[in-house]
Scaffold this motif. Structure first.
Motif, PDB file in Angstrom:
ATOM      1  N   PHE A  24     -11.928 -19.624  -3.224  1.00  0.00           N
ATOM      2  CA  PHE A  24     -12.876 -18.532  -3.397  1.00  0.00           C
ATOM      3  C   PHE A  24     -12.601 -17.507  -2.303  1.00  0.00           C
ATOM      4  O   PHE A  24     -12.506 -17.854  -1.126  1.00  0.00           O
ATOM      5  N   PHE A  25     -12.435 -16.242  -2.711  1.00  0.00           N
ATOM      6  CA  PHE A  25     -12.225 -15.157  -1.762  1.00  0.00           C
ATOM      7  C   PHE A  25     -13.245 -14.053  -1.995  1.00  0.00           C
ATOM      8  O   PHE A  25     -13.497 -13.685  -3.160  1.00  0.00           O
ATOM      9  N   LEU A  72      -2.628 -17.972 -10.549  1.00  0.00           N
ATOM     10  CA  LEU A  72      -3.444 -16.988 -11.252  1.00  0.00           C
ATOM     11  C   LEU A  72      -4.685 -16.660 -10.437  1.00  0.00           C
ATOM     12  O   LEU A  72      -5.158 -17.478  -9.653  1.00  0.00           O
ATOM     13  N   ALA A  73      -5.202 -15.467 -10.653  1.00  0.00           N
ATOM     14  CA  ALA A  73      -6.445 -15.060 -10.003  1.00  0.00           C
ATOM     15  C   ALA A  73      -7.343 -14.400 -11.033  1.00  0.00           C
ATOM     16  O   ALA A  73      -6.863 -13.756 -11.970  1.00  0.00           O
ATOM     17  N   VAL A  74      -8.644 -14.562 -10.860  1.00  0.00           N
ATOM     18  CA  VAL A  74      -9.623 -13.971 -11.764  1.00  0.00           C
ATOM     19  C   VAL A  74     -10.798 -13.450 -10.938  1.00  0.00           C
ATOM     20  O   VAL A  74     -11.239 -14.093  -9.989  1.00  0.00           O
ATOM     21  N   PRO A  86      -7.521 -14.538 -16.695  1.00  0.00           N
ATOM     22  CA  PRO A  86      -6.890 -14.577 -15.382  1.00  0.00           C
ATOM     23  C   PRO A  86      -5.571 -13.818 -15.427  1.00  0.00           C
ATOM     24  O   PRO A  86      -4.953 -13.702 -16.480  1.00  0.00           O
ATOM     25  N   GLU A  87      -5.166 -13.287 -14.289  1.00  0.00           N
ATOM     26  CA  GLU A  87      -3.907 -12.563 -14.206  1.00  0.00           C
ATOM     27  C   GLU A  87      -3.019 -13.228 -13.176  1.00  0.00           C
ATOM     28  O   GLU A  87      -3.505 -13.807 -12.211  1.00  0.00           O
ATOM     29  N   SER A  88      -1.712 -13.122 -13.377  1.00  0.00           N
ATOM     30  CA  SER A  88      -0.774 -13.754 -12.453  1.00  0.00           C
ATOM     31  C   SER A  88      -0.933 -13.164 -11.057  1.00  0.00           C
ATOM     32  O   SER A  88      -1.258 -11.987 -10.891  1.00  0.00           O
ATOM     33  N   LEU A  89      -0.691 -14.003 -10.080  1.00  0.00           N
ATOM     34  CA  LEU A  89      -0.763 -13.543  -8.700  1.00  0.00           C
ATOM     35  C   LEU A  89       0.282 -12.453  -8.456  1.00  0.00           C
ATOM     36  O   LEU A  89       0.036 -11.507  -7.704  1.00  0.00           O
ATOM     37  N   LEU A  90       1.423 -12.543  -9.128  1.00  0.00           N
ATOM     38  CA  LEU A  90       2.455 -11.509  -9.012  1.00  0.00           C
ATOM     39  C   LEU A  90       1.922 -10.153  -9.462  1.00  0.00           C
ATOM     40  O   LEU A  90       2.178  -9.130  -8.813  1.00  0.00           O
ATOM     41  N   ALA A  91       1.149 -10.111 -10.538  1.00  0.00           N
ATOM     42  CA  ALA A  91       0.559  -8.849 -11.008  1.00  0.00           C
ATOM     43  C   ALA A  91      -0.380  -8.280  -9.952  1.00  0.00           C
ATOM     44  O   ALA A  91      -0.409  -7.074  -9.714  1.00  0.00           O
ATOM     45  N   TRP A  92      -1.164  -9.154  -9.303  1.00  0.00           N
ATOM     46  CA  TRP A  92      -2.058  -8.711  -8.238  1.00  0.00           C
ATOM     47  C   TRP A  92      -1.259  -8.143  -7.059  1.00  0.00           C
ATOM     48  O   TRP A  92      -1.617  -7.123  -6.496  1.00  0.00           O
ATOM     49  N   PHE A  93      -0.160  -8.827  -6.678  1.00  0.00           N
ATOM     50  CA  PHE A  93       0.701  -8.324  -5.605  1.00  0.00           C
ATOM     51  C   PHE A  93       1.266  -6.955  -5.958  1.00  0.00           C
ATOM     52  O   PHE A  93       1.308  -6.057  -5.117  1.00  0.00           O
ATOM     53  N   ASN A  94       1.724  -6.815  -7.198  1.00  0.00           N
ATOM     54  CA  ASN A  94       2.279  -5.523  -7.632  1.00  0.00           C
ATOM     55  C   ASN A  94       1.238  -4.411  -7.530  1.00  0.00           C
ATOM     56  O   ASN A  94       1.541  -3.315  -7.060  1.00  0.00           O
ATOM     57  N   ARG A  95       0.017  -4.689  -7.980  1.00  0.00           N
ATOM     58  CA  ARG A  95      -1.052  -3.689  -7.869  1.00  0.00           C
ATOM     59  C   ARG A  95      -1.323  -3.336  -6.415  1.00  0.00           C
ATOM     60  O   ARG A  95      -1.534  -2.182  -6.077  1.00  0.00           O
ATOM     61  N   PHE A  96      -1.319  -4.365  -5.572  1.00  0.00           N
ATOM     62  CA  PHE A  96      -1.595  -4.149  -4.151  1.00  0.00           C
ATOM     63  C   PHE A  96      -0.513  -3.279  -3.512  1.00  0.00           C
ATOM     64  O   PHE A  96      -0.814  -2.341  -2.780  1.00  0.00           O
ATOM     65  N   THR A  97       0.754  -3.576  -3.789  1.00  0.00           N
ATOM     66  CA  THR A  97       1.836  -2.799  -3.179  1.00  0.00           C
ATOM     67  C   THR A  97       1.939  -1.402  -3.783  1.00  0.00           C
ATOM     68  O   THR A  97       2.345  -0.477  -3.093  1.00  0.00           O
ATOM     69  N   GLY A 110     -16.061  -4.966  -4.211  1.00  0.00           N
ATOM     70  CA  GLY A 110     -16.941  -5.968  -3.624  1.00  0.00           C
ATOM     71  C   GLY A 110     -17.081  -7.259  -4.411  1.00  0.00           C
ATOM     72  O   GLY A 110     -17.822  -8.144  -4.013  1.00  0.00           O
ATOM     73  N   ARG A 111     -16.395  -7.379  -5.550  1.00  0.00           N
ATOM     74  CA  ARG A 111     -16.491  -8.605  -6.359  1.00  0.00           C
ATOM     75  C   ARG A 111     -15.506  -9.658  -5.843  1.00  0.00           C
ATOM     76  O   ARG A 111     -14.358  -9.343  -5.549  1.00  0.00           O
ATOM     77  N   PRO A 112     -15.944 -10.907  -5.752  1.00  0.00           N
ATOM     78  CA  PRO A 112     -15.053 -11.965  -5.275  1.00  0.00           C
ATOM     79  C   PRO A 112     -14.012 -12.352  -6.322  1.00  0.00           C
ATOM     80  O   PRO A 112     -14.095 -11.958  -7.489  1.00  0.00           O
ATOM     81  N   VAL A 113     -13.050 -13.134  -5.877  1.00  0.00           N
ATOM     82  CA  VAL A 113     -11.928 -13.567  -6.716  1.00  0.00           C
ATOM     83  C   VAL A 113     -11.752 -15.073  -6.537  1.00  0.00           C
ATOM     84  O   VAL A 113     -11.886 -15.595  -5.428  1.00  0.00           O
ATOM     85  N   LEU A 114     -11.429 -15.758  -7.633  1.00  0.00           N
ATOM     86  CA  LEU A 114     -11.024 -17.159  -7.579  1.00  0.00           C
ATOM     87  C   LEU A 114      -9.514 -17.206  -7.759  1.00  0.00           C
ATOM     88  O   LEU A 114      -8.976 -16.630  -8.715  1.00  0.00           O
ATOM     89  N   LEU A 115      -8.827 -17.888  -6.848  1.00  0.00           N
ATOM     90  CA  LEU A 115      -7.378 -18.013  -6.900  1.00  0.00           C
ATOM     91  C   LEU A 115      -7.003 -19.439  -7.239  1.00  0.00           C
ATOM     92  O   LEU A 115      -7.490 -20.382  -6.605  1.00  0.00           O
ATOM     93  N   TYR A 116      -6.151 -19.593  -8.245  1.00  0.00           N
ATOM     94  CA  TYR A 116      -5.621 -20.901  -8.615  1.00  0.00           C
ATOM     95  C   TYR A 116      -4.143 -20.915  -8.261  1.00  0.00           C
ATOM     96  O   TYR A 116      -3.392 -20.023  -8.671  1.00  0.00           O
ATOM     97  N   GLU A 117      -3.762 -21.900  -7.475  1.00  0.00           N
ATOM     98  CA  GLU A 117      -2.351 -22.114  -7.185  1.00  0.00           C
ATOM     99  C   GLU A 117      -2.042 -23.546  -7.583  1.00  0.00           C
ATOM    100  O   GLU A 117      -2.683 -24.478  -7.081  1.00  0.00           O
ATOM    101  N   PRO A 118      -1.091 -23.728  -8.511  1.00  0.00           N
ATOM    102  CA  PRO A 118      -0.823 -25.084  -8.992  1.00  0.00           C
ATOM    103  C   PRO A 118      -0.399 -26.002  -7.849  1.00  0.00           C
ATOM    104  O   PRO A 118       0.255 -25.561  -6.911  1.00  0.00           O
ATOM    105  N   PRO A 119      -0.786 -27.262  -7.930  1.00  0.00           N
ATOM    106  CA  PRO A 119      -0.398 -28.203  -6.881  1.00  0.00           C
ATOM    107  C   PRO A 119       1.108 -28.424  -6.892  1.00  0.00           C
ATOM    108  O   PRO A 119       1.770 -28.215  -7.915  1.00  0.00           O
ATOM    109  N   GLU A 120       1.635 -28.831  -5.736  1.00  0.00           N
ATOM    110  CA  GLU A 120       3.063 -29.136  -5.635  1.00  0.00           C
ATOM    111  C   GLU A 120       3.439 -30.210  -6.645  1.00  0.00           C
ATOM    112  O   GLU A 120       4.452 -30.125  -7.301  1.00  0.00           O
ATOM    113  N   GLU A 121       2.612 -31.233  -6.741  1.00  0.00           N
ATOM    114  CA  GLU A 121       2.814 -32.291  -7.721  1.00  0.00           C
ATOM    115  C   GLU A 121       1.561 -32.375  -8.565  1.00  0.00           C
ATOM    116  O   GLU A 121       0.457 -32.334  -8.042  1.00  0.00           O
TER     117      GLU A 121
END
Length: 174
Positions: free
Chosen positions: A159-160, A71-73, A6-17, A29-40
């Motif tokens: 799932f995206f 993270l996203a994978v 998995p790669e950090s969401l920040l890395a994905w944002f950087n690639r996108f920008t 065309g491949r989907p992505v799974l995004l993990y965002e840690p819970p607040e608690e």
């Protein structure tokens, strides 16, 4: 071949920008799974975790989905094994997507692309798999749509589709 890292969401944002078209081509065309840690973090004491059965840790190397960083994978097959057309999800490194949490079974679930799109199937896991808040029956596929919440053990993912992931990055980038 090893599990997908998995790669950090920040890395994905950087690639996108840096180059959205290049990122779009990379996803192809491949989907992505995004993990965002819970607040608690989920409670692991008291009566509210009776449904949650603990399993042993696997000693997974970081970064792993289930920690404190978003993270996203990409959902794709990484190796030849008994499930050549299925993308396996579980706690151990012989899965395509590794979720580092004791609530995740060694082989917990799989994702598969069929004629109707992507589905997820619980492999008979101890702590279950949920799609949009509904617990899946073992070995029964459930359709996935872009933006749907998926819970594997206590790990919550989104799932995206590739298009949905790019749209999410664009909206969050401002």
């Amino acid at each position: 071949m090893a599990a997908l890292m998995p790669e950090s969401l920040l890395a994905w944002f950087n690639r996108f920008t840096d180059d959205a078209k290049k990122l779009e081509a990379r996803l192809a065309g491949r989907p992505v799974l995004l993990y965002e840690p819970p607040e608690e973090p989920p409670s692991q004491t008291g009566d509210d975790d009776d449904e949650y059965q603990f399993r042993t840790q696997s000693g997974i190397a970081v970064p792993a989905i289930g920690g404190g960083e978003p993270l996203a994978v990409v959902v794709e097959k990484t190796k030849d094994n008994a499930f050549q057309r299925r993308v396996t999800v579980g706690r151990t490194s012989n899965n395509d997507i590794v979720l580092d949490d004791s609530s995740v079974s060694r082989f917990h679930a799989w994702l598969e692309l069929g004629d109707g799109g992507w589905t997820i199937v619980d492999a008979g896991s101890r702590n279950g798999t949920w799609v949009a808040g509904k617990k899946l029956s073992a070995k029964s596929p459930s359709s996935l749509t872009s933006g749907v919440k998926v819970r594997v053990g206590v790990i919550e993912l989104t799932f995206f589709s590739s298009e949905g992931f790019l749209k999410m990055l664009k909206s969050r980038a401002g």
